[in-house]
Structures are given as C-alpha cells and as structure tokens.
Design an enzyme around this catalytic site. Structure first.
Site, mmCIF file in Angstrom:
data_model
loop_
_atom_site.group_PDB
_atom_site.id
_atom_site.type_symbol
_atom_site.label_atom_id
_atom_site.label_comp_id
_atom_site.label_asym_id
_atom_site.label_seq_id
_atom_site.Cartn_x
_atom_site.Cartn_y
_atom_site.Cartn_z
ATOM 1 N N ASP A 40 0.870 -1.175 0.494
ATOM 2 C CA ASP A 40 -0.197 0.250 0.122
ATOM 3 C C ASP A 40 0.682 1.516 -0.070
ATOM 4 O OD1 ASP A 40 -2.521 -1.308 -0.346
ATOM 5 O OD2 ASP A 40 -2.874 -1.216 1.645
ATOM 6 N N LYS A 149 -5.179 -5.121 -4.924
ATOM 7 C CA LYS A 149 -5.970 -6.299 -2.697
ATOM 8 C C LYS A 149 -6.819 -5.174 -2.885
ATOM 9 C CE LYS A 149 -3.604 -4.614 1.140
ATOM 10 N NZ LYS A 149 -4.881 -3.237 1.494
ATOM 11 N N CYS A 182 -2.699 -2.605 6.790
ATOM 12 C CA CYS A 182 -2.571 -3.743 6.182
ATOM 13 C C CYS A 182 -1.538 -4.415 6.038
ATOM 14 C CB CYS A 182 -3.168 -2.984 4.603
ATOM 15 S SG CYS A 182 -4.303 -2.381 4.181
#
Length: 239
Positions: A40, A149, A182
């Site tokens: 991310d 994702k 995450c």
C-alpha cells in the site's frame, strides 16, 4: 515443453543463507526462498494530494518509510530477492466490496469513500488510477510483481498466495503502510498460511498513534514471527 512431452520439474534453488540480527532472536534467512512484500505504498495513502490527506489525515507517518525502502531495494534485488508490490486497487464498479467494507471507509454515507472522486479527478483506491498507483519515489523494476488487493489483507480474493508459491518462497520481508492495519493483516494471513514472516520496522509506517506501532511490533514478535531493520538486512547481505 513440446508437442509430446512436458517437463514439470521446478528449478533446484541453491540455498543462500545469510545471518540477520532480529527480534526476538537472530535469524538465518535463505535468500533463495525469500521475497519482499511491500504493502500500500500508494498515492491515496502517502501523497499530500491523496485520499487520506484530503480527509484531514496527517500522512507524514505513511510517507516516512518511502526513502528507506527506495534505498534498500536495490541491494535486495541485486541479491536475487523478488519484490512484490501489493496495492489497494478496487474495481471501478466496487461490485466485489461488501457493505461492511464500504461502510468502514465512509461511515456516515456522506463522506469521501472508496471509489468516490477526489478534487484532482482520480477516484479513491480505484485500480488503474493515480490514487491506486505507487508514489513516484518507488519505481518498480521489470522483474517486480504487482498484486491488487481489496481488503486490509493482501491475501483474500487475490492471486498473492499463488504468486508467492510460484516464486517458491517461504520467507516474507514486510514493508509498507499502515504498519498496524494492512501490513499487519497481510502478515498475519501469511503466517497463518505457513509463511515465515519478518516485519522490517523502518520500512513500515503508519498514520496511527505510536502505541499502535508498539502493539504491532509486540504481537509480531510474540505471535507471528520476527522484526528487524533495513540496516540489519543490509549488514546480513554484506557482512
């Protein structure tokens, strides 16, 4: 492979052990069975014009590990360690997102949530958009792999596990944001799937309070795997 025969043998990987200082104990890693999973590190989470910043979040903590990761990856790539970029990139129609996930990111139904437009014209966390793209400081190499994702973890409903198993790796070095969200969710799922997991502390960052990072490091060391730093990794590569 030919018309009459197929060879299903995998290449034999020569072990390449390195010693790395870590917590709670020193590690021996096999570089031939290790990959970096970077989570991310994208504009919506780290850039001052991205989604989080647009809703008032101080993204300096998320942007913090970018320079250290950019400096560390060349040595890991040179050592033959694959790099897998895992970024949040939703379908434009959001058809695979259940109401509970959409609610978390737009709890009052009137804020800027997943898929909504931003002032610059991009859409929040939408696959293929500037929002879901990696920050400019992190440029993938041709041999790197990228996986989109749709949840906190990079494993559910994605090909991440298949990609890693086809790489024939079983040890994962974790970098990215947010450390306590995450990154931790993906690391936890990896551990539960049988991977050995190592969180690289200075290659991870978060917008959460400091106690969230402290709790994450404690839990990783206590329940899931190990933590180390980029300096210790590089020292292991070049003893």
């Amino acid at each position: 492979m030919s018309r009459d025969a197929v060879d299903l043998r995998r290449p034999v990987l020569e072990p390449r052990p390195v010693e790395v200082a870590a917590l709670p104990q020193q590690l021996t890693l096999d570089l031939s069975r290790t990959a970096v999973v970077a989570v991310d590190l994208q504009n919506d989470f780290c850039h001052p014009d991205g989604w989080l910043a647009s809703i008032g979040v101080d993204v300096s903590g998320a942007a913090g590990p970018i320079g250290a990761l950019a400096a560390t990856l060349p040595a890991l790539r040179a050592a033959g360690v694959p790099v897998v970029w895992v970024t949040w990139g939703n379908r434009p129609d959001r058809a695979n997102l259940p109401p509970g996930v959409r609610h978390v990111y737009d709890p009052d139904g009137a804020s800027t949530g997943i898929g909504d437009p931003l002032p610059g014209g991009s859409h929040v966390l939408e696959l293929g958009s500037w929002s879901a793209g990696l920050v400019d400081e992190l440029v993938p190499e041709p041999a790197d792999l990228q996986v989109a994702k749709y949840r906190m973890s990079g494993f559910p409903d994605t090909p991440l596990d298949s990609v890693l198993r086809n790489l024939r790796v079983d040890t994962l070095l974790f970098a990215g944001v947010n450390t306590d969200q995450c990154v931790l969710a993906t690391l936890t799922d990896a551990a539960n799937l049988g991977y050995d997991v190592v969180l690289v502390e200075d290659l991870c960052g978060t917008t959460s309070p400091d106690f969230c990072t402290a709790a994450t490091l404690y839990n990783v060391r206590q329940c899931f795997g190990f933590t180390t730093t980029s300096a210790e990794l590089l020292a292991g590569l070049h003893p």
